[in-house]
Every structure is written in structure tokens, then in C-alpha cells.
Design a protein around this motif. Structure first.
Motif, mmCIF file in Angstrom:
data_model
loop_
_atom_site.group_PDB
_atom_site.id
_atom_site.type_symbol
_atom_site.label_atom_id
_atom_site.label_comp_id
_atom_site.label_asym_id
_atom_site.label_seq_id
_atom_site.Cartn_x
_atom_site.Cartn_y
_atom_site.Cartn_z
ATOM 1 N N HIS A 74 0.832 -1.205 0.000
ATOM 2 C CA HIS A 74 0.000 0.000 0.000
ATOM 3 C C HIS A 74 0.868 1.257 0.000
ATOM 4 O O HIS A 74 0.601 2.218 -0.718
ATOM 5 C CB HIS A 74 -0.926 0.003 1.214
ATOM 6 C CG HIS A 74 -1.820 -1.198 1.298
ATOM 7 N ND1 HIS A 74 -2.883 -1.397 0.438
ATOM 8 C CD2 HIS A 74 -1.801 -2.281 2.132
ATOM 9 C CE1 HIS A 74 -3.494 -2.540 0.740
ATOM 10 N NE2 HIS A 74 -2.844 -3.095 1.756
ATOM 11 N N GLY A 77 2.640 1.534 -3.400
ATOM 12 C CA GLY A 77 1.662 1.889 -4.431
ATOM 13 C C GLY A 77 1.277 3.352 -4.346
ATOM 14 O O GLY A 77 1.125 4.026 -5.367
ATOM 15 N N HIS A 78 1.110 3.848 -3.122
ATOM 16 C CA HIS A 78 0.751 5.264 -2.948
ATOM 17 C C HIS A 78 1.885 6.168 -3.412
ATOM 18 O O HIS A 78 1.650 7.186 -4.072
ATOM 19 C CB HIS A 78 0.436 5.534 -1.474
ATOM 20 C CG HIS A 78 0.086 6.962 -1.192
ATOM 21 N ND1 HIS A 78 -1.129 7.509 -1.565
ATOM 22 C CD2 HIS A 78 0.791 7.956 -0.598
ATOM 23 C CE1 HIS A 78 -1.154 8.782 -1.202
ATOM 24 N NE2 HIS A 78 -0.005 9.076 -0.617
ATOM 25 N N HIS A 80 4.155 5.461 -5.663
ATOM 26 C CA HIS A 80 4.220 5.382 -7.129
ATOM 27 C C HIS A 80 3.131 6.247 -7.757
ATOM 28 O O HIS A 80 3.385 6.977 -8.720
ATOM 29 C CB HIS A 80 4.063 3.927 -7.572
ATOM 30 C CG HIS A 80 4.007 3.763 -9.061
ATOM 31 N ND1 HIS A 80 5.126 3.890 -9.874
ATOM 32 C CD2 HIS A 80 2.956 3.501 -9.904
ATOM 33 C CE1 HIS A 80 4.773 3.713 -11.137
ATOM 34 N NE2 HIS A 80 3.467 3.486 -11.181
ATOM 35 N N SER A 81 1.916 6.177 -7.201
ATOM 36 C CA SER A 81 0.809 6.986 -7.718
ATOM 37 C C SER A 81 1.114 8.469 -7.566
ATOM 38 O O SER A 81 0.851 9.271 -8.474
ATOM 39 C CB SER A 81 -0.482 6.626 -6.985
ATOM 40 O OG SER A 81 -1.541 7.465 -7.385
ATOM 41 N N MET A 82 1.659 8.854 -6.423
ATOM 42 C CA MET A 82 1.986 10.254 -6.193
ATOM 43 C C MET A 82 3.048 10.742 -7.181
ATOM 44 O O MET A 82 2.931 11.831 -7.740
ATOM 45 C CB MET A 82 2.476 10.454 -4.760
ATOM 46 C CG MET A 82 2.797 11.907 -4.404
ATOM 47 S SD MET A 82 3.383 12.089 -2.705
ATOM 48 C CE MET A 82 4.972 11.252 -2.814
ATOM 49 N N ARG A 83 4.061 9.931 -7.411
ATOM 50 C CA ARG A 83 5.114 10.320 -8.351
ATOM 51 C C ARG A 83 4.557 10.469 -9.762
ATOM 52 O O ARG A 83 4.931 11.389 -10.495
ATOM 53 C CB ARG A 83 6.232 9.271 -8.332
ATOM 54 C CG ARG A 83 7.132 9.349 -7.104
ATOM 55 C CD ARG A 83 8.112 8.192 -7.079
ATOM 56 N NE ARG A 83 9.101 8.355 -6.022
ATOM 57 C CZ ARG A 83 9.944 7.398 -5.629
ATOM 58 N NH1 ARG A 83 9.891 6.203 -6.225
ATOM 59 N NH2 ARG A 83 10.808 7.628 -4.668
ATOM 60 N N THR A 84 3.643 9.551 -10.137
ATOM 61 C CA THR A 84 3.024 9.633 -11.462
ATOM 62 C C THR A 84 2.234 10.922 -11.615
ATOM 63 O O THR A 84 2.309 11.604 -12.647
ATOM 64 C CB THR A 84 2.096 8.426 -11.680
ATOM 65 O OG1 THR A 84 2.868 7.217 -11.588
ATOM 66 C CG2 THR A 84 1.430 8.494 -13.046
ATOM 67 N N LYS A 85 1.449 11.283 -10.591
ATOM 68 C CA LYS A 85 0.652 12.505 -10.643
ATOM 69 C C LYS A 85 1.543 13.744 -10.693
ATOM 70 O O LYS A 85 1.256 14.708 -11.411
ATOM 71 C CB LYS A 85 -0.282 12.577 -9.436
ATOM 72 C CG LYS A 85 -1.402 11.550 -9.480
ATOM 73 C CD LYS A 85 -2.286 11.647 -8.247
ATOM 74 C CE LYS A 85 -3.413 10.622 -8.285
ATOM 75 N NZ LYS A 85 -4.263 10.687 -7.064
ATOM 76 N N LYS A 87 4.599 13.903 -11.866
ATOM 77 C CA LYS A 87 5.226 13.953 -13.187
ATOM 78 C C LYS A 87 4.250 14.465 -14.228
ATOM 79 O O LYS A 87 4.598 15.281 -15.097
ATOM 80 C CB LYS A 87 5.735 12.570 -13.573
ATOM 81 C CG LYS A 87 6.493 12.546 -14.900
ATOM 82 C CD LYS A 87 7.025 11.151 -15.190
ATOM 83 C CE LYS A 87 7.785 11.124 -16.508
ATOM 84 N NZ LYS A 87 8.308 9.762 -16.811
ATOM 85 N N ASP A 120 -9.432 18.574 -12.024
ATOM 86 C CA ASP A 120 -8.549 17.412 -12.101
ATOM 87 C C ASP A 120 -7.158 17.778 -12.602
ATOM 88 O O ASP A 120 -6.176 17.129 -12.251
ATOM 89 C CB ASP A 120 -9.148 16.354 -13.033
ATOM 90 C CG ASP A 120 -10.350 15.651 -12.435
ATOM 91 O OD1 ASP A 120 -10.544 15.764 -11.209
ATOM 92 O OD2 ASP A 120 -11.101 15.005 -13.187
ATOM 93 N N ARG A 283 -9.446 11.111 -19.981
ATOM 94 C CA ARG A 283 -9.587 11.952 -18.784
ATOM 95 C C ARG A 283 -10.640 13.039 -18.997
ATOM 96 O O ARG A 283 -11.414 13.349 -18.081
ATOM 97 C CB ARG A 283 -8.238 12.592 -18.432
ATOM 98 C CG ARG A 283 -7.217 11.603 -17.873
ATOM 99 C CD ARG A 283 -5.880 12.267 -17.623
ATOM 100 N NE ARG A 283 -4.919 11.339 -17.043
ATOM 101 C CZ ARG A 283 -3.647 11.634 -16.804
ATOM 102 N NH1 ARG A 283 -3.190 12.843 -17.123
ATOM 103 N NH2 ARG A 283 -2.848 10.748 -16.268
#
Length: 323
Positions: A74, A77-78, A80-85, A87, A120, A283
């Protein structure tokens, strides 16, 4: 504490916890076994608890190790998601998205849809144009806008169409029509906007209306505001989206009459080029649907419609048919 190093050591630990074998875990992490073993010991020191039990028969997880094994995916994953957002936000800082509103769509929620997309993607610069459906198709084809709101069906198989909403069709009539002494629908002309503004939607409306018992087109007005003025003057009746009709109805000159036909609805769509960035297009469409809580599937350009003959409100059922 070096958080970057900590996260890397958590990844190492997760590999060990899943493999329960230092050799296989080291190979999976692309490090040597001594390096992996040393990094796990550093992690235990940072967390101030033992994570592994080391014995002659192998390794096992302590109670703390079991907790970390459950929580680590968890956490990673969080991150990784934060880094993707982050970027994406960085790359979106220079992105321009051009949108064309439908001139008939101000009461259909298109502004709320774009506002949802802006929330968004706050770093994206969104510009707005406006046009009738047929003109918006040309804007998208000419690459002058990225997305455009239209009223399907449209003759544009080269474009991608997503239905993002639907609106009830109602009759806008002069108040005298709702009185027992007033004229019947067949006695009044039908007032419409020019067909070339949105040919497919125009024909769709005529299918809903049905010419029998309604009159015929004897007059065109350039837009809904002028149509409403003509109806208020008693020059005829018209049919349009309920939201637009209610927005245009003021005073006692006009009435909004609901149709009894169950299929008296018309869609609102968003078009884009087929070579549009798929992630961006998805999106944008999802934001539009989320803004109106609409769950619809993408369709080809020629939105299918069927022939419908409605039954209009009559003077004996005013409470249900007159808005």
C-alpha cells in the motif's frame, strides 16, 4: 533519515518477505546477497524492530515483519501513484487544451463538465470557443480545437464521439395553448433553428416530434433565444431541451409542456480526433461524465436514433404535462 533509501529498503524487504530466501530475493532486486542482507539490517535499525528471524532452516517473518509485509504494498503503491501525478502535473504545465462549447449547450451542463476537468488538471491551460454542432465538427477536423460538444447524431465517422449526457425534449408553447380556448398544436406553425447548424440533431428532433398533428416548419429563427421570443409572441410552438426551455421561459407568455413519449430525449456528445492523445481524451470524457454522474459508453460518430411519434399534453392533464 534518507527517505529515498528507506523506500528502497522497504522494497528489498518485501522481496525477502515474498521469497523467504535471501538468494532469490537478491537476484530479484538485482543486488548481491550480502548487500541485501546488510540493507535489511539497516531497515530494522531505522524502524527499531526485528523484521526477520534467521535460523539454520532459513528465515521467517516476525510479528512486526508480517505487519510490514501487509502494509508495504500500500505504501509503495501510494508513492508510485503520487510520483506519477507529480510527473503528469509537471508535463501538463505547458499543455494547452482547446474546447468548443455547443451554443445550444449552456443549459446542458457543459460548463460544469469543463470545470470538473480543470479541477482534475489545474496545471492545464483550457481555452473555450463556441459554435453550432456542424461548425464544431469542422473546428476539430481543422485541429483548431481538441474537444467539442455536439448534438448527435453527426456525420463524422472520422472522429470519435462519446455521449456524456442526455436531455429531455419538451414543447415550448405560447401560454394560450394551455388554455381550453387556445389553439391545438396542429393549428400553430413549428418554429425551428436552421438545419445546417446541426443536421443530424435537427432530424432527430423531427423524429421525436413527428410532423403529424403538429404542423409544419414555416419559420426559422437563428437561435433558441429568438425562437423563445417568437413563441412568446404567439407565432408558433417549438421543441427543445428541457433545461434550455426552462432557462428561456420568463413571465407568463410561454409554457413548458412535457411530452408523454418515453423516448423524448436527446444526447449531448463530445468529439475528438481519432489521433488525439488517448489518455487525455479519456480523462476529459471521464470528467464530463463525472460532472453529471452519467454512465454511458463511447459510440461511433453516427449516433443511432429511432423514429418516435410522441403524444402531447392535453388540456385535461395539466398538472403532469405543464411545467
Amino acid at each position: 533519515m534518507n527517505h529515498s533509501g528507506l523506500l528502497r529498503r522497504v522494497e528489498y524487504f518485501l522481496a525477502v518477505a515474498e521469497e523467504l530466501h535471501l538468494g532469490r530475493a537478491a537476484e530479484r532486486c538485482h543486488v548481491t546477497q550480502p548487500t541485501l542482507s546488510q540493507q535489511i539490517k539497516v531497515l530494522e535499525k531505522e524502524l527499531e524492530t526485528r523484521l526477520l528471524e534467521r535460523g539454520k532452516t532459513g528465515i521467517s517473518l516476525t510479528a512486526a515483519g508480517e505487519i510490514l509485509r501487509h502494509e508495504a504494498p500500500h505504501l509503495l503503491g501510494h508513492i508510485h501513484s503520487m510520483r506519477t501525478k507529480l510527473k503528469a502535473a509537471s508535463s501538463e504545465g505547458h499543455r494547452l487544451v482547446r474546447v468548443a462549447f455547443s451554443r445550444a449547450g449552456h443549459a446542458l451542463g457543459q460548463r460544469a463538465m469543463v470545470a470538473e476537468f480543470r479541477r482534475d488538471h489545474p496545471a492545464v491551460n483550457v481555452t473555450i470557443a463556441s459554435g453550432w454542432s456542424d461548425g464544431n465538427v469542422r473546428l476539430v477536423r481543422a485541429r483548431e480545437v481538441d474537444f467539442a460538444f455536439v448534438r448527435p447524431p453527426i456525420a463524422a465517422d472520422d472522429l470519435q464521439l462519446h455521449v456524456v449526457g442526455s436531455s429531455e425534449i419538451v414543447m415550448l408553447a405560447p401560454t394560450q395553448l394551455t388554455r381550453s380556448t387556445g389553439p391545438a398544436p396542429a393549428e400553430l406553425p413549428l418554429i425551428m433553428w436552421p438545419r445546417d447548424q446541426a443536421p443530424g440533431y435537427y432530424d432527430h428532433l423531427l423524429r421525436i416530434i413527428g410532423r403529424e398533428g403538429v404542423g409544419h416548419v414555416v419559420r426559422e429563427e437563428p437561435d433558441y433565444a429568438n425562437i423563445a421570443s417568437a413563441v412568446a409572441a404567439g407565432d408558433g410552438i417549438s421543441f427543445m431541451d428541457r433545461g434550455i426551455a426552462e432557462w428561456l421561459t420568463h413571465g407568463e407568455d410561454t409554457q413548458v409542456l412535457r411530452l408523454r413519449a418515453s423516448a423524448a430525449h436527446a444526447p449531448l456528445g463530445v468529439i475528438s480526433r481519432r489521433d488525439q492523445d488517448e489518455i487525455l481524451a479519456n480523462r476529459f470524457v471521464l470528467a464530463c461524465r463525472r460532472a453529471t454522474a452519467t454512465e454511458l459508453s463511447p459510440t461511433p460518430g453516427g449516433f443511432p436514433v429511432g423514429s418516435v411519434r410522441p403524444t402531447f399534453g392535453v388540456p385535461g392533464d395539466r398538472e403532469s404535462d405543464v411545467k
